[in-house]
Design a protein around this motif. Structure first.
Motif, PDB file in Angstrom:
ATOM      1  N   UNK A  87       0.741  -1.303   0.156  1.00 27.52           N
ATOM      2  CA  UNK A  87      -0.043  -0.104   0.076  1.00 27.52           C
ATOM      3  C   UNK A  87       0.634   1.427   0.049  1.00 27.52           C
ATOM      4  N   UNK A  88       0.473   2.110  -0.958  1.00 29.08           N
ATOM      5  CA  UNK A  88       1.219   3.360  -1.098  1.00 29.08           C
ATOM      6  C   UNK A  88       0.158   4.701  -0.809  1.00 29.08           C
ATOM      7  N   UNK A  89       0.173   5.153   0.461  1.00 28.95           N
ATOM      8  CA  UNK A  89      -0.850   6.151   0.791  1.00 28.95           C
ATOM      9  C   UNK A  89      -0.914   7.388  -0.115  1.00 28.95           C
ATOM     10  N   UNK A  90       0.285   7.868  -0.128  1.00 27.18           N
ATOM     11  CA  UNK A  90       0.440   9.244  -0.912  1.00 27.18           C
ATOM     12  C   UNK A  90       0.252   9.074  -2.286  1.00 27.18           C
ATOM     13  N   UNK A  91       0.667   8.033  -3.002  1.00 28.61           N
ATOM     14  CA  UNK A  91       0.428   7.748  -4.360  1.00 28.61           C
ATOM     15  C   UNK A  91      -1.263   7.651  -4.680  1.00 28.61           C
ATOM     16  N   UNK A  92      -1.679   6.699  -3.768  1.00 27.09           N
ATOM     17  CA  UNK A  92      -2.984   6.417  -3.905  1.00 27.09           C
ATOM     18  C   UNK A  92      -4.148   7.985  -3.784  1.00 27.09           C
ATOM     19  N   UNK A  93      -3.664   8.860  -2.720  1.00 23.64           N
ATOM     20  CA  UNK A  93      -4.348   9.958  -2.733  1.00 23.64           C
ATOM     21  C   UNK A  93      -4.064  10.902  -3.965  1.00 23.64           C
ATOM     22  N   UNK A  94      -3.025  10.840  -4.651  1.00 23.77           N
ATOM     23  CA  UNK A  94      -2.681  11.768  -5.707  1.00 23.77           C
ATOM     24  C   UNK A  94      -3.524  11.171  -6.881  1.00 23.77           C
ATOM     25  N   UNK A  95      -3.658   9.796  -6.870  1.00 23.55           N
ATOM     26  CA  UNK A  95      -4.565   9.034  -8.005  1.00 23.55           C
ATOM     27  C   UNK A  95      -5.859   9.402  -8.039  1.00 23.55           C
ATOM     28  N   UNK A  96      -6.478   9.797  -6.736  1.00 25.52           N
ATOM     29  CA  UNK A  96      -7.942  10.183  -6.555  1.00 25.52           C
ATOM     30  C   UNK A  96      -8.110  11.387  -7.068  1.00 25.52           C
ATOM     31  N   UNK A  97      -6.923  12.302  -6.731  1.00 24.82           N
ATOM     32  CA  UNK A  97      -7.256  13.787  -7.210  1.00 24.82           C
ATOM     33  C   UNK A  97      -7.293  13.768  -8.606  1.00 24.82           C
ATOM     34  N   UNK A  98      -6.353  13.122  -9.604  1.00 22.37           N
ATOM     35  CA  UNK A  98      -6.372  12.885 -10.966  1.00 22.37           C
ATOM     36  C   UNK A  98      -7.619  12.485 -11.421  1.00 22.37           C
ATOM     37  N   UNK A  99      -8.176  11.506 -10.719  1.00 24.36           N
ATOM     38  CA  UNK A  99      -9.460  10.798 -11.314  1.00 24.36           C
ATOM     39  C   UNK A  99     -10.937  11.252 -11.078  1.00 24.36           C
ATOM     40  N   UNK A 100     -10.682  12.506 -10.235  1.00 21.86           N
ATOM     41  CA  UNK A 100     -12.029  13.161  -9.528  1.00 21.86           C
ATOM     42  C   UNK A 100     -12.760  13.542 -10.670  1.00 21.86           C
ATOM     43  N   UNK A 101     -12.322  14.007 -11.814  1.00 23.06           N
ATOM     44  CA  UNK A 101     -13.230  14.446 -12.820  1.00 23.06           C
ATOM     45  C   UNK A 101     -13.712  13.405 -13.848  1.00 23.06           C
ATOM     46  N   UNK A 102     -13.401  12.381 -13.728  1.00 23.25           N
ATOM     47  CA  UNK A 102     -13.956  11.287 -14.655  1.00 23.25           C
ATOM     48  C   UNK A 102     -15.096  10.632 -14.359  1.00 23.25           C
TER      49      UNK A 102
END
Length: 797
Positions: A87-102
């Motif tokens: 598990x990579x907490x920081x990268x998972x959070x950044x992923x959610x930021x990029x995916x927010x508008x999808x």
């Protein structure tokens, strides 16, 4: 076994967190999923906290997609143990930021595989599945949240690119998904794969945004087994068990194999260490816990340990070897795997007491095997039906998310225990089913006649057992479901009560039907069966004197049959059904006498059901005819007790006390009669009168209590010694000695026993006489300062 990978991600779990404070061991460190699971939950909680603070919408499926697509894959670790990685907490959070508008943020993709689309992935394990290419159907279903805008759902469109991660998997390059399911076929060709476990995925990417990773994954697992050319030859190899590494082997079990023997030998020159050996054979529709064998083997320097367990032919056997987690260094061992077979023509034997001689056969297809047939029937099983069934809705709390009401069905069962025993309730229709059960839950509780709770259990009967004394009991069973009509189908659901026998019943096995009929010589305890030879075994019905006490027609005995001492862990189930039993010896053969006895019992039983006014009138009439009958006094005591419970007054309680005292006095009379007989000459008429009165009183007591009960043994001992039944008195003393602690009372009783031995008449020319003489010599006891000293009696010898 449904093809799902099982593990999504991993988190640190190796002695990183202290245990809870309530354990009072705050410095203790632990490891395993008990530590990694809360670690992963804490990491995901951080992600959710950040998303809420940033006011970014999320869903369970979008969070899972984020942590899986950003997990760190570790070198040397496989997907079976690590999932997609750490598990990579920081990268998972950044992923959610990029995916927010999808638009796919609010969509979950359900994967369905297999002929009936009932599985979550593809798992090819058995030899016939891995020897040639397979063409398998896949269905992908977009699932939307219930409150989603219908216009969005109608316009949804996903252009998905399918990418296999291995060359032995072939799939379509593209599929188009909207708001309905899409099916397609894939090809899996494991024929050229080396032996071992192989994992691949078909990743479905959004072709408009491939950099965000797969929208879904179709897991594909293949286990390629090693095949035996000659099943009579063992597999042997030396391996090094590295710390934290698992050695996996997949072996095709030879046709007709029934058990496997694994020998583990330590090749270390020093240190003792522990090896974990796990093995499994999968069967469709069976819980994994019943197909798994786990062993912890402690090995010293050069030491060899043998493990045997049951297998089936033409299946893939998985064997896992690893050193115990606390082992510091790598360890070298040698394993030797040998398959054996004594193959019966039926995997489960069902006998019937009225069926006559039963025949079965066993063969030895691999090699010359030692045969030692043993049949052990250790449980008596009775089926009980409910006396009542009630279905009702549960509280407002018991509602499903869509508002459906959950109902419960309460079934009451009444049963009687003749003698103190251990039982296991088994709701056989629903047993051994948990998540796969069509019903929501099943729980049972046992109460005694005073409504005291004694035991509880659930769907796994092997985990629960309860010791019950003689008496009447009630079992309450609760089954829940949201459909009332399904609960209605269970209103006559039978429950099996498995009584553990204090002495198991063994069956005789013969080599011919003639010997089985005549009770001739039995099969030898140790004999040999040559390769490809067949042995025929015959079972004769059990005689009535070998059946356990209390067994009735409709019940059955259950146990196991084993064919070899080498494969002693290989047992097959066997049952012996009771069709009829012999006519009870209690019947006098005189119809008039039997009628009087039954009528008296019937009239006595009605006393406790009457009110005080009518019951007292009937009691006075019966007392004139049966004045000294103990059971009449007891029934009156029950009647008065019921009246006192309804009308608690001094007069009512005094009546109960008087009736109880009458019963107690009858018990004391045995001791009083024993005192009266002292000093009376045996030839006198008075002596004979007292003996007759004592014998009649003993018979009355035996109707009310179990004369072999520890509390009744002192009275039984008085009766035996008075009537000069010295051998029976010795047996009673022996029963008392088993329960008494080592004390002065023990020494006194043993001295009494020696005196009894001296009074038994002996014919020294008989074998029995020789036994008594030797017993006299051995049981001569000298008590000196609280110690027991055994001495031989030279004069007697």
């Amino acid at each position: 076994a449904d093809g799902s990978l099982g593990v999504s991600i991993s988190a640190p779990g190796g002695a990183i967190a202290s245990v809870p404070k309530w354990t009072l061991n705050s410095s203790q460190l632990m490891n395993g999923t008990s530590m990694s699971s809360p670690n992963a939950c804490g990491g995901i909680a951080l992600i959710l906290s950040g998303l809420k603070a940033s006011q970014i919408p999320f869903s369970p499926s979008s969070i899972r997609r984020a942590v899986e697509n950003t997990a760190l894959a570790l070198m040397g670790e496989d997907n079976f143990s690590m999932g997609q990685g750490l598990l990579q907490v920081d990268k998972a959070f950044e992923y959610m930021l990029k995916m927010a508008e999808k638009s796919n943020n609010h969509v979950r993709f359900e994967i369905m595989c297999g002929l009936n689309y009932e599985k979550r992935g593809i798992y090819l394990r058995e030899p016939h599945q891995t020897s040639s290419p397979s063409y398998l159907p896949i269905r992908v279903q977009p699932c939307y949240k219930s409150d989603i805008d219908l216009k969005f759902k109608a316009n949804a469109e996903f252009r998905v690119s399918l990418v296999p991660t291995a060359t032995w998997v072939d799939a379509p390059k593209f599929i188009m998904l909207n708001n309905s399911a899409r099916s397609f076929d894939i090809k899996v060709d494991p024929s050229d794969l080396p032996p071992g476990a192989h994992y691949s995925e078909i990743c479905g990417y959004d072709s408009t945004c491939i950099e965000l990773g797969p929208l879904f994954r179709i897991p594909i697992t293949v286990t390629k087994p090693i095949s035996f050319r000659d099943p009579s030859l063992p597999i042997s190899e030396s391996v090094i068990l590295d710390k934290g590494r698992i050695q996996r082997m997949f072996i095709t079990t030879p046709t007709k194999a029934t058990w496997v023997a694994i020998a583990l030998t330590s090749l270390e020159e020093r240190d003792k260490f522990t090896v974990a050996l796990d093995a499994s054979l999968l069967h469709e529709g069976k819980s994994f816990k019943y197909q798994f064998t786990g062993n912890h083997v402690a090995l010293g320097c050069g030491e060899t340990k043998n493990i045997t367990f049951k297998v089936e032919g033409e299946k893939t056997l998985e064997i896992c070897l690893t050193s115990w987690w606390s082992t510091r260094d790598s360890k070298k061992i040698k394993y030797n795997i040998t398959f054996h077979s004594l193959l019966p023509n039926e995997s489960k034997i069902s006998l019937h007491s009225c069926q006559g001689i039963r025949r079965t056969t066993i063969t030895s297809p691999f090699r010359r095997e030692n045969v030692n047939v043993t049949v052990n029937l250790d449980h008596m099983v009775e089926a009980i039906r409910p006396i009542s069934s009630k279905i009702r809705p549960l509280s407002e709390r018991d509602l499903l998310p869509d508002g459906r009401q959950i109902y419960e069905s309460i079934l009451d069962y009444k049963f009687w225990i003749e003698n103190s025993t251990e039982i296991r309730p088994n709701v056989s229709l629903l047993s051994d089913l948990l998540y796969e059960s069509p019903y929501e839950a099943q729980l049972w509780m046992i109460f005694d006649k005073n409504k005291q709770h004694l035991a509880s259990g659930d769907a796994f009967p092997k985990q629960y057992k309860v010791k019950l004394e003689k008496g009447e009991y009630v079992l309450k069973l609760q089954v829940r479901h949201d459909k009332r009509e399904l609960l209605e189908r269970l209103k006559n659901l039978p429950v099996l009560l498995q009584h553990k026998l204090s002495n198991s019943v063994s069956m005789d096995v013969y080599t011919s039907q003639l010997k089985a009929l005549s009770g001739g010589s039995k099969i030898p305890t140790n004999c040999w069966l040559s390769k490809d030879d067949m042995a025929t075994l015959y079972f004769a019905p059990l005689s009535d004197d070998r059946l356990p006490k209390g067994i009735k027609p409709g019940m059955y005995l259950s146990g196991v049959i084993s064919y070899s001492t080498s494969g002693k862990s290989v047992n097959y189930p066997i049952t012996y059904n009771i069709g009829t039993t012999s006519v009870s010896s209690s019947s006098s053969g005189n119809a008039s006498s039997d009628y009087e006895s039954a009528l008296k019992k019937f009239m006595f039983s009605w006393l406790s059901r009457m009110d005080y006014e009518h019951g007292d009138t009937v009691y006075k009439e019966l007392e004139q005819k049966y004045d000294n009958d103990l059971s009449l006094k007891v029934e009156r005591m029950k009647m008065l007790d019921a009246v006192a419970n309804k009308n608690i007054s001094k007069e009512a309680l005094d009546n109960v006390i008087d009736a109880t005292q009458c019963v107690i006095d009858m018990g004391r009379n045995l001791g009083l009669l024993a005192k009266q007989i002292e000093g009376i000459e045996e030839e006198s008429s008075r002596y004979q009168e007292v003996v007759l009165a004592m014998n009649n009183l003993y018979v009355d007591l035996s109707k009310w209590i179990d004369v072999k009960n520890q509390k009744a043994l002192p009275f039984t001992l008085i009766h035996a010694t008075t009537l000069k039944h010295f051998a029976r008195a010795m047996m009673i003393l022996q029963m008392q000695l088993k329960e008494l602690p080592l004390s002065k009372r023990l020494y006194e009783d043993m001295i009494t026993k020696t005196c009894l031995l001296e009074r038994i008449p002996v014919k020294t020319t008989s074998f029995y006489g020789l036994i008594v003489v030797i017993s006299r010599a051995i049981f001569l006891i000298l008590v000196d300062d609280g110690e027991i000293k055994l001495a031989s009696h030279r004069k007697l010898l």
